[in-house]
Design a protein around this motif. Structure first.
Motif, PDB file in Angstrom:
ATOM      1  N   VAL A 263     -32.332 -51.051  21.606  1.00  0.00           N
ATOM      2  CA  VAL A 263     -31.644 -51.252  22.883  1.00  0.00           C
ATOM      3  C   VAL A 263     -31.244 -49.911  23.492  1.00  0.00           C
ATOM      4  N   LEU A 264     -30.750 -48.987  22.675  1.00  0.00           N
ATOM      5  CA  LEU A 264     -30.306 -47.693  23.192  1.00  0.00           C
ATOM      6  C   LEU A 264     -31.442 -46.920  23.847  1.00  0.00           C
ATOM      7  N   VAL A 265     -32.591 -46.813  23.170  1.00  0.00           N
ATOM      8  CA  VAL A 265     -33.654 -45.936  23.662  1.00  0.00           C
ATOM      9  C   VAL A 265     -34.326 -46.483  24.920  1.00  0.00           C
ATOM     10  N   GLN A 266     -34.008 -47.721  25.300  1.00  0.00           N
ATOM     11  CA  GLN A 266     -34.493 -48.221  26.580  1.00  0.00           C
ATOM     12  C   GLN A 266     -33.726 -47.601  27.744  1.00  0.00           C
ATOM     13  N   ASP A 267     -32.676 -46.837  27.412  1.00  0.00           N
ATOM     14  CA  ASP A 267     -31.995 -45.983  28.391  1.00  0.00           C
ATOM     15  C   ASP A 267     -31.442 -46.776  29.580  1.00  0.00           C
ATOM     16  N   ASN A 268     -30.829 -47.922  29.250  1.00  0.00           N
ATOM     17  CA  ASN A 268     -30.125 -48.732  30.250  1.00  0.00           C
ATOM     18  C   ASN A 268     -31.045 -49.338  31.306  1.00  0.00           C
ATOM     19  N   GLN A 269     -32.346 -49.393  31.026  1.00  0.00           N
ATOM     20  CA  GLN A 269     -33.286 -50.013  31.946  1.00  0.00           C
ATOM     21  C   GLN A 269     -33.184 -51.531  31.890  1.00  0.00           C
ATOM     22  N   ALA A 270     -33.649 -52.184  32.962  1.00  0.00           N
ATOM     23  CA  ALA A 270     -33.852 -53.626  32.933  1.00  0.00           C
ATOM     24  C   ALA A 270     -35.155 -53.898  32.185  1.00  0.00           C
ATOM     25  N   TYR A 271     -35.075 -54.686  31.138  1.00  0.00           N
ATOM     26  CA  TYR A 271     -36.267 -55.027  30.358  1.00  0.00           C
ATOM     27  C   TYR A 271     -35.955 -56.268  29.533  1.00  0.00           C
ATOM     28  N   THR A 272     -36.965 -56.777  28.809  1.00  0.00           N
ATOM     29  CA  THR A 272     -36.796 -57.994  28.018  1.00  0.00           C
ATOM     30  C   THR A 272     -36.924 -57.675  26.535  1.00  0.00           C
ATOM     31  N   LEU A 273     -36.003 -58.208  25.751  1.00  0.00           N
ATOM     32  CA  LEU A 273     -35.996 -58.007  24.301  1.00  0.00           C
ATOM     33  C   LEU A 273     -36.250 -59.344  23.612  1.00  0.00           C
ATOM     34  N   PHE A 274     -37.347 -59.436  22.858  1.00  0.00           N
ATOM     35  CA  PHE A 274     -37.681 -60.622  22.080  1.00  0.00           C
ATOM     36  C   PHE A 274     -37.239 -60.419  20.632  1.00  0.00           C
ATOM     37  N   MET A 275     -36.580 -61.424  20.067  1.00  0.00           N
ATOM     38  CA  MET A 275     -36.177 -61.374  18.663  1.00  0.00           C
ATOM     39  C   MET A 275     -36.425 -62.734  18.016  1.00  0.00           C
ATOM     40  N   ASP A 276     -37.116 -62.720  16.880  1.00  0.00           N
ATOM     41  CA  ASP A 276     -37.423 -63.937  16.151  1.00  0.00           C
ATOM     42  C   ASP A 276     -36.498 -64.032  14.939  1.00  0.00           C
ATOM     43  N   GLU A 277     -35.556 -64.967  14.994  1.00  0.00           N
ATOM     44  CA  GLU A 277     -34.581 -65.191  13.923  1.00  0.00           C
ATOM     45  C   GLU A 277     -33.880 -63.890  13.502  1.00  0.00           C
ATOM     46  N   PRO A 278     -33.165 -63.241  14.417  1.00  0.00           N
ATOM     47  CA  PRO A 278     -32.517 -61.966  14.104  1.00  0.00           C
ATOM     48  C   PRO A 278     -31.374 -62.083  13.107  1.00  0.00           C
ATOM     49  N   GLU A 279     -30.959 -63.322  12.790  1.00  0.00           N
ATOM     50  CA  GLU A 279     -29.840 -63.487  11.859  1.00  0.00           C
ATOM     51  C   GLU A 279     -30.206 -63.183  10.414  1.00  0.00           C
ATOM     52  N   ILE A 280     -31.503 -63.123  10.112  1.00  0.00           N
ATOM     53  CA  ILE A 280     -31.948 -62.870   8.740  1.00  0.00           C
ATOM     54  C   ILE A 280     -31.373 -61.542   8.254  1.00  0.00           C
ATOM     55  N   SER A 281     -30.752 -61.563   7.074  1.00  0.00           N
ATOM     56  CA  SER A 281     -30.142 -60.395   6.408  1.00  0.00           C
ATOM     57  C   SER A 281     -28.802 -59.973   6.998  1.00  0.00           C
ATOM     58  N   LEU A 282     -28.382 -60.565   8.132  1.00  0.00           N
ATOM     59  CA  LEU A 282     -27.119 -60.148   8.744  1.00  0.00           C
ATOM     60  C   LEU A 282     -25.953 -60.980   8.226  1.00  0.00           C
ATOM     61  N   HIS A 283     -24.853 -60.314   7.933  1.00  0.00           N
ATOM     62  CA  HIS A 283     -23.605 -60.993   7.582  1.00  0.00           C
ATOM     63  C   HIS A 283     -23.173 -61.875   8.751  1.00  0.00           C
ATOM     64  N   VAL A 284     -22.473 -62.963   8.456  1.00  0.00           N
ATOM     65  CA  VAL A 284     -22.075 -63.914   9.491  1.00  0.00           C
ATOM     66  C   VAL A 284     -21.271 -63.233  10.601  1.00  0.00           C
ATOM     67  N   GLU A 285     -20.384 -62.322  10.233  1.00  0.00           N
ATOM     68  CA  GLU A 285     -19.593 -61.620  11.259  1.00  0.00           C
ATOM     69  C   GLU A 285     -20.497 -60.816  12.190  1.00  0.00           C
ATOM     70  N   TRP A 286     -21.536 -60.193  11.633  1.00  0.00           N
ATOM     71  CA  TRP A 286     -22.477 -59.442  12.463  1.00  0.00           C
ATOM     72  C   TRP A 286     -23.301 -60.381  13.334  1.00  0.00           C
ATOM     73  N   GLN A 287     -23.640 -61.549  12.813  1.00  0.00           N
ATOM     74  CA  GLN A 287     -24.350 -62.540  13.618  1.00  0.00           C
ATOM     75  C   GLN A 287     -23.516 -62.937  14.831  1.00  0.00           C
ATOM     76  N   GLN A 288     -22.235 -63.154  14.617  1.00  0.00           N
ATOM     77  CA  GLN A 288     -21.348 -63.566  15.710  1.00  0.00           C
ATOM     78  C   GLN A 288     -21.249 -62.490  16.792  1.00  0.00           C
ATOM     79  N   ARG A 289     -21.320 -61.230  16.402  1.00  0.00           N
ATOM     80  CA  ARG A 289     -21.145 -60.117  17.345  1.00  0.00           C
ATOM     81  C   ARG A 289     -22.445 -59.642  17.974  1.00  0.00           C
ATOM     82  N   LEU A 290     -23.577 -60.080  17.429  1.00  0.00           N
ATOM     83  CA  LEU A 290     -24.861 -59.461  17.764  1.00  0.00           C
ATOM     84  C   LEU A 290     -25.150 -59.433  19.262  1.00  0.00           C
TER      85      LEU A 290
END
Length: 274
Positions: free
Chosen positions: A207-234
């Motif tokens: 997200v950072l290296v997109q340099d604040n541009q308008a663009y689309t980010l696709f993520m397939d099941e990003p919760e994998i390996s993330l702690h529940v608290e991190w999932q809530q904040r993602l």
């Protein structure tokens, strides 16, 4: 002439698995695809990404290929800039790829994503540095404040990562041009992080290296390996780092939608036309 879109308004897929049509109207901010295993969440995302890759490369015309089409905003746009994050941290099995990397620490798919992002991070810093120099040497006193604003996203990224990794005592080394961490006096590369830490770093760095541009980010099941608290904040963390990003993701995790994103959830059955 090619014109870049700000976000995707609708994805249409004809003949998914030869028997279903998909018509998905998208929000400009967050879109969460939900449904039981095997219903087609990942297939919808993968088909969309494959088609957009061809479109961005100029292999398709008018945003259409057989079976897949897009409506952009603005509607006369011909392509969109996008990124894809895959969360599965499987071992790299491609011997040719491993030979090209030349880094013995790069052993998994998340390592490979981090390896690529290190290069993009260096390019991002060069671009930011050049913009700051231009502003400071412009002779306009008002540009002093603008120069500070240009550097703010990088600082925000570093602050977020330090906060997320605080329980294990890891801190980003801010004087380094590459991503490195300090923990109890030791210097760590990103490849030495846990799977969950690597995954969160991949997401935020992308997200950072997109340099604040308008663009689309696709993520397939990003919760994998993330702690529940991190999932809530993602989602909030991503939007905080770049409010111009359109997020399209699939998930099984209720935690991802708990912080105000219930209205952004779409069931696969609701966008399926038989």
């Amino acid at each position: 002439m090619k014109k870049q879109a700000n976000y995707i308004k609708r994805i249409e897929i004809k003949g998914l698995w030869g028997r279903k049509d998909i018509s998905w109207n998208l929000r400009p901010d967050v879109n969460i695809l939900s449904g039981v295993n095997g219903i087609g969440k990942s297939t919808i995302l993968n088909n969309s990404v494959s088609s957009l890759s061809l479109l961005e490369g100029g292999a398709l015309k008018n945003g259409v290929q057989p079976g897949v089409s897009f409506i952009f905003s603005p509607e006369d746009a011909t392509y969109i800039h996008f990124d894809v994050i895959r969360s599965f941290d499987r071992p790299l099995l491609n011997s040719e790829l491993l030979g090209k990397i030349g880094n013995q620490k790069v052993k998994t798919e998340l390592d490979w994503q981090l390896y690529q992002l290190q290069r993009r991070y260096l390019d991002y810093q060069v671009n930011v540095g050049n913009r700051i120099i231009d502003l400071l040497t412009s002779g306009n006193p008002d540009n002093q404040t603008k120069a500070t604003e240009v550097s703010r996203p990088k600082t925000k990224f570093q602050d977020l990562v330090d906060d997320l990794f605080s329980e294990t005592g890891k801190k980003i080394i801010r004087k380094s041009n590459e991503i490195q961490f300090e923990q109890d006096g030791d210097i760590l590369s990103p490849y030495q992080l846990s799977s969950g830490e690597k995954q969160m770093l991949v997401i935020l760095l992308t997200v950072l290296v997109q340099d604040n541009q308008a663009y689309t980010l696709f993520m397939d099941e990003p919760e994998i390996s993330l702690h529940v608290e991190w999932q809530q904040r993602l989602i909030s963390l991503i939007r905080e780092l770049n409010p111009n990003v359109q997020i399209i993701l699939s998930t099984h995790s209720p935690a991802l939608i708990m912080n105000g994103w219930i209205d952004a959830v779409t069931e696969v059955s609701d966008i399926t036309v038989h």
